[in-house]
Design a protein around this motif. Structure first.
Motif, mmCIF file in Angstrom:
data_model
loop_
_atom_site.group_PDB
_atom_site.id
_atom_site.type_symbol
_atom_site.label_atom_id
_atom_site.label_comp_id
_atom_site.label_asym_id
_atom_site.label_seq_id
_atom_site.Cartn_x
_atom_site.Cartn_y
_atom_site.Cartn_z
ATOM 1 N N ASP A 155 0.887 -1.163 0.000
ATOM 2 C CA ASP A 155 0.000 0.000 0.000
ATOM 3 C C ASP A 155 0.929 1.218 0.000
ATOM 4 O OD1 ASP A 155 -1.617 2.149 0.509
ATOM 5 O OD2 ASP A 155 -2.916 1.084 1.927
ATOM 6 N N ALA A 156 1.252 1.647 -1.225
ATOM 7 C CA ALA A 156 2.187 2.760 -1.417
ATOM 8 C C ALA A 156 1.406 4.055 -1.662
ATOM 9 C CB ALA A 156 3.135 2.441 -2.575
ATOM 10 N N ALA A 157 0.194 4.123 -1.094
ATOM 11 C CA ALA A 157 -0.691 5.283 -1.288
ATOM 12 C C ALA A 157 0.035 6.596 -1.058
ATOM 13 C CB ALA A 157 -1.898 5.186 -0.351
ATOM 14 N N GLN A 158 0.927 6.604 -0.042
ATOM 15 C CA GLN A 158 1.580 7.857 0.346
ATOM 16 C C GLN A 158 3.002 7.968 -0.183
ATOM 17 O OE1 GLN A 158 1.384 8.091 4.643
ATOM 18 N NE2 GLN A 158 -0.790 7.547 4.720
ATOM 19 N N SER A 159 3.473 6.957 -0.906
ATOM 20 C CA SER A 159 4.927 6.890 -1.125
ATOM 21 C C SER A 159 5.364 7.055 -2.573
ATOM 22 C CB SER A 159 5.476 5.606 -0.521
ATOM 23 O OG SER A 159 4.728 4.505 -0.937
ATOM 24 N N ILE A 160 4.615 7.824 -3.345
ATOM 25 C CA ILE A 160 5.050 8.083 -4.725
ATOM 26 C C ILE A 160 6.468 8.663 -4.718
ATOM 27 C CG2 ILE A 160 4.106 10.459 -4.853
ATOM 28 C CD1 ILE A 160 3.323 9.744 -7.790
ATOM 29 N N ASN A 161 7.278 8.227 -5.682
ATOM 30 C CA ASN A 161 8.627 8.775 -5.889
ATOM 31 C C ASN A 161 9.634 8.320 -4.829
ATOM 32 O OD1 ASN A 161 9.742 10.628 -7.958
ATOM 33 N ND2 ASN A 161 10.510 11.738 -6.181
ATOM 34 N N ASN A 162 9.206 7.506 -3.871
ATOM 35 C CA ASN A 162 10.167 7.086 -2.842
ATOM 36 C C ASN A 162 10.664 5.664 -3.125
ATOM 37 O OD1 ASN A 162 11.821 7.597 -0.731
ATOM 38 N ND2 ASN A 162 10.301 7.205 0.854
ATOM 39 N N PHE A 163 11.735 5.297 -2.448
ATOM 40 C CA PHE A 163 12.394 4.028 -2.764
ATOM 41 C C PHE A 163 12.878 3.311 -1.504
ATOM 42 C CE2 PHE A 163 15.169 7.709 -3.169
ATOM 43 C CZ PHE A 163 16.204 7.399 -2.305
ATOM 44 N N HIS A 164 13.170 2.035 -1.710
ATOM 45 C CA HIS A 164 13.700 1.171 -0.661
ATOM 46 C C HIS A 164 15.137 0.814 -1.046
ATOM 47 C CE1 HIS A 164 14.475 -2.813 1.200
ATOM 48 N NE2 HIS A 164 13.744 -2.345 2.196
ATOM 49 N N GLY A 178 6.545 -5.765 -4.051
ATOM 50 C CA GLY A 178 5.612 -6.878 -3.826
ATOM 51 C C GLY A 178 5.031 -7.371 -5.151
ATOM 52 N N GLN A 179 4.172 -8.406 -5.106
ATOM 53 C CA GLN A 179 3.524 -8.863 -6.346
ATOM 54 C C GLN A 179 2.690 -7.719 -6.936
ATOM 55 O OE1 GLN A 179 3.669 -11.018 -3.747
ATOM 56 N NE2 GLN A 179 4.816 -12.665 -4.744
ATOM 57 N N ILE A 180 2.093 -6.921 -6.021
ATOM 58 C CA ILE A 180 1.240 -5.805 -6.442
ATOM 59 C C ILE A 180 1.566 -4.593 -5.570
ATOM 60 C CG2 ILE A 180 -1.164 -4.968 -6.500
ATOM 61 C CD1 ILE A 180 -2.041 -7.829 -7.056
ATOM 62 N N GLY A 181 1.515 -3.403 -6.177
ATOM 63 C CA GLY A 181 1.639 -2.152 -5.416
ATOM 64 C C GLY A 181 0.507 -1.222 -5.811
ATOM 65 N N VAL A 182 0.105 -0.356 -4.894
ATOM 66 C CA VAL A 182 -0.957 0.613 -5.222
ATOM 67 C C VAL A 182 -0.537 2.011 -4.764
ATOM 68 C CG1 VAL A 182 -2.855 -1.049 -5.152
ATOM 69 C CG2 VAL A 182 -2.204 0.125 -3.052
ATOM 70 N N LEU A 183 -0.901 3.016 -5.565
ATOM 71 C CA LEU A 183 -0.650 4.424 -5.224
ATOM 72 C C LEU A 183 -1.980 5.160 -5.132
ATOM 73 C CD1 LEU A 183 2.216 5.690 -7.609
ATOM 74 C CD2 LEU A 183 2.464 4.510 -5.438
ATOM 75 N N SER A 184 -1.972 6.295 -4.424
ATOM 76 C CA SER A 184 -3.173 7.147 -4.347
ATOM 77 C C SER A 184 -2.880 8.542 -4.869
ATOM 78 C CB SER A 184 -3.646 7.254 -2.895
ATOM 79 O OG SER A 184 -4.675 8.240 -2.805
ATOM 80 N N PHE A 185 -3.855 9.097 -5.566
ATOM 81 C CA PHE A 185 -3.781 10.503 -5.998
ATOM 82 C C PHE A 185 -4.902 11.308 -5.363
ATOM 83 C CE2 PHE A 185 -2.437 7.763 -9.644
ATOM 84 C CZ PHE A 185 -1.081 7.862 -9.363
ATOM 85 N N HIS A 186 -5.297 10.898 -4.178
ATOM 86 C CA HIS A 186 -6.286 11.658 -3.415
ATOM 87 C C HIS A 186 -5.724 13.052 -3.140
ATOM 88 C CE1 HIS A 186 -8.569 12.808 0.259
ATOM 89 N NE2 HIS A 186 -9.539 12.262 -0.437
ATOM 90 N N GLU A 187 -6.591 13.976 -2.910
ATOM 91 C CA GLU A 187 -6.217 15.380 -2.699
ATOM 92 C C GLU A 187 -5.173 15.571 -1.600
ATOM 93 O OE1 GLU A 187 -9.188 18.755 -2.462
ATOM 94 O OE2 GLU A 187 -9.627 17.667 -0.626
ATOM 95 N N THR A 188 -5.103 14.651 -0.652
ATOM 96 C CA THR A 188 -4.161 14.791 0.460
ATOM 97 C C THR A 188 -2.766 14.243 0.151
ATOM 98 O OG1 THR A 188 -5.038 12.714 1.244
ATOM 99 C CG2 THR A 188 -5.906 14.708 2.267
ATOM 100 N N LYS A 189 -2.573 13.672 -1.038
ATOM 101 C CA LYS A 189 -1.290 13.043 -1.348
ATOM 102 C C LYS A 189 -0.377 13.991 -2.149
ATOM 103 C CE LYS A 189 -2.738 9.076 0.451
ATOM 104 N NZ LYS A 189 -4.096 9.176 0.966
ATOM 105 N N SER A 193 -5.172 14.021 -8.333
ATOM 106 C CA SER A 193 -6.197 14.300 -9.339
ATOM 107 C C SER A 193 -7.549 14.416 -8.631
ATOM 108 C CB SER A 193 -6.214 13.201 -10.405
ATOM 109 O OG SER A 193 -6.375 11.931 -9.799
ATOM 110 N N GLY A 194 -7.517 14.817 -7.378
ATOM 111 C CA GLY A 194 -8.743 14.885 -6.575
ATOM 112 C C GLY A 194 -9.005 13.530 -5.963
ATOM 113 N N GLU A 195 -9.477 12.628 -6.788
ATOM 114 C CA GLU A 195 -9.555 11.201 -6.455
ATOM 115 C C GLU A 195 -8.796 10.481 -7.553
ATOM 116 O OE1 GLU A 195 -11.120 10.051 -3.772
ATOM 117 O OE2 GLU A 195 -12.485 11.683 -3.222
ATOM 118 N N GLY A 196 -8.188 9.356 -7.228
ATOM 119 C CA GLY A 196 -7.479 8.609 -8.265
ATOM 120 C C GLY A 196 -6.479 7.650 -7.650
ATOM 121 N N GLY A 197 -6.079 6.650 -8.413
ATOM 122 C CA GLY A 197 -5.114 5.684 -7.902
ATOM 123 C C GLY A 197 -4.415 4.967 -9.038
ATOM 124 N N LEU A 198 -3.504 4.088 -8.660
ATOM 125 C CA LEU A 198 -2.752 3.301 -9.638
ATOM 126 C C LEU A 198 -2.537 1.919 -9.054
ATOM 127 C CD1 LEU A 198 -1.050 3.822 -12.382
ATOM 128 C CD2 LEU A 198 0.937 3.673 -10.877
#
Ligand SMILES: *Cc1c(COP(=O)(O)O)cnc(C)c1O
Length: 381
Positions: A155-164, A178-189, A193-198
């Motif tokens: 759950d990389a909702a908050q971690s765009i552009n960051n690395f391990h 991981g097998q899958i990762g997800v990002l959020s583009f909610h207004e607080t991130k 895009s207001g609401e949005g994800g990847l």
């Protein structure tokens, strides 16, 4: 100086208006259009997220990952208690059970040392939530997952552009491990895009199925590519692509990601340097472990008690500075507390009770930043 400093306020760079207009003029405003492809290419090129799909939110990206991994009744999913309700809901609604893990003592991220004790025959996945954008200890989490044959979802909702950074110096962007990762583009991130994800698919074996689930369970992608004459129903699925209008807005933000990151890092660093003194008063500043970069998503302090936090937030509010607490531990929520019989998860509760987030966004002017810091000094010194 304005009279009120918001905790968060969306910053518009300029091209947002042009691109939205262009999307409208293109005459194709449903999903998977021109700007959707531009965004997805951006992520492939910049972060090596080879297979990624824009979604209507990060919540939806998490739901999609649950469908994709066939998670359902009888499965257990290990997640930190200190996270968004979405991390839990996405798996609950597909029928799985949620098993909560504590945070680390010095960081809200999941305590990798406490995961193994929670694994049973039913465990199917671990969700690593990179809190404040800071990486979980992925090497240990991956090792546990390999040993027990579990999926890892980031759950990389908050971690765009960051690395391990792993012990051998291997650097990987969060969401690609991981097998899958997800990002959020909610207004607080950081990028919005207001609401949005990847959703990022790192296991090539899952890509074809992801294409189908993304497009309502059909092979519409093959149809659009001219590979088949009609598209048909192949699997369970849903409607996950956002409108191309949303993607147009997102693309304008992505173009400015370096400016956004630079300003956020500047604010974060300034807070960190100027507020060091609070540690003498029993407050603590954010910890960035050696295995993580820092994308300046959040600047927080941990107060010595809930009362101290309430007092500080109130005092700052009287100075027109708006701050925020964060996640309320899910195992203590009205929805879950009666179903919960595990450990106390005292670190998670501590962060729920004592963590305060300071304003960090592109609308903050230098004199406002100095004013915030001066105000905190006045209150706590
Ligand atoms: C914001 C957030 C989400 C939900 O993102 P949406 O795009 O609003 O659905 C999920 N998990 C974490 C950790 C978040 O911070």
């Amino acid at each position: 100086m304005s009279l009120k400093i918001d905790f968060n306020r969306t910053y518009i760079h300029g091209n947002e208006y042009d691109y939205i207009q262009e999307a409208l003029k293109n005459g194709n405003i449903s999903g998977n259009g021109f700007f959707t492809k531009k965004c997805q290419d951006f992520f492939s090129n910049r972060y090596d997220f080879k297979n990624n799909f824009l979604t209507t939110s990060c919540t939806d990206a998490l739901e999609m990952s649950s469908l994709l991994l066939d998670i359902g009744k009888g499965d257990e999913i290990i997640i930190p208690s200190f996270t968004s309700v979405s991390t839990a809901n996405a798996f609950l609604i597909s029928g799985a059970s949620i098993v909560f893990c504590d945070s680390k003592a010095n960081h809200p991220n999941i305590d990798e040392k406490k995961i193994s004790n929670l694994i049973t025959k039913k465990t199917k996945a671990i969700v690593a939530v990179h809190y404040a954008g800071i990486a979980c200890h992925m090497e240990e989490i991956q090792a546990i997952a390999r040993k027990h044959k579990l999926y890892v979802i980031e759950d990389a909702a908050q971690s765009i552009n960051n690395f391990h950074i792993s012990k051998n110096g291997d650097i990987r962007f969060l969401g690609s491990i991981g097998q899958i990762g997800v990002l959020s583009f909610h207004e607080t991130k950081n990028i919005t895009s207001g609401e949005g994800g990847l959703i990022i698919i790192n296991d090539n074996g899952l890509t074809k199925k992801a294409e189908i689930i993304w497009e309502k369970g059909t092979n519409r992608i093959d149809f659009l590519k001219g590979k088949v004459d009609t598209y048909e129903w192949f699997n369970k699925g849903s409607s996950y692509p956002p409108s191309d209008i949303i993607a147009a807005l997102l693309y304008a933000q992505l173009e400015n990601i370096d400016i956004i990151q630079e300003k956020r890092s500047y604010i974060w660093q300034k807070y960190y340097e100027e507020l060091k003194f609070v540690e003498k008063n029993g407050f603590s500043l954010p910890v960035v472990p050696e295995y993580s970069g820092n994308n300046a998503h959040t600047f927080y302090m941990v107060c010595p008690s809930k009362e101290e936090r309430t007092k500080l937030m109130h005092n700052l509010r009287t100075k027109h500075i708006h701050t925020a607490f964060h996640f309320q531990s899910l195992h203590k929520s009205p929805y879950f507390c009666n179903k919960y019989s595990g450990d106390e998860l005292s670190n998670s509760v501590k962060f729920s009770d004592c963590l305060i987030r300071l304003p960090i966004h592109l609308n903050i002017k230098d004199e406002e930043l100095s004013y915030i810091i001066k105000s905190i000094k006045k209150i706590l010194k």
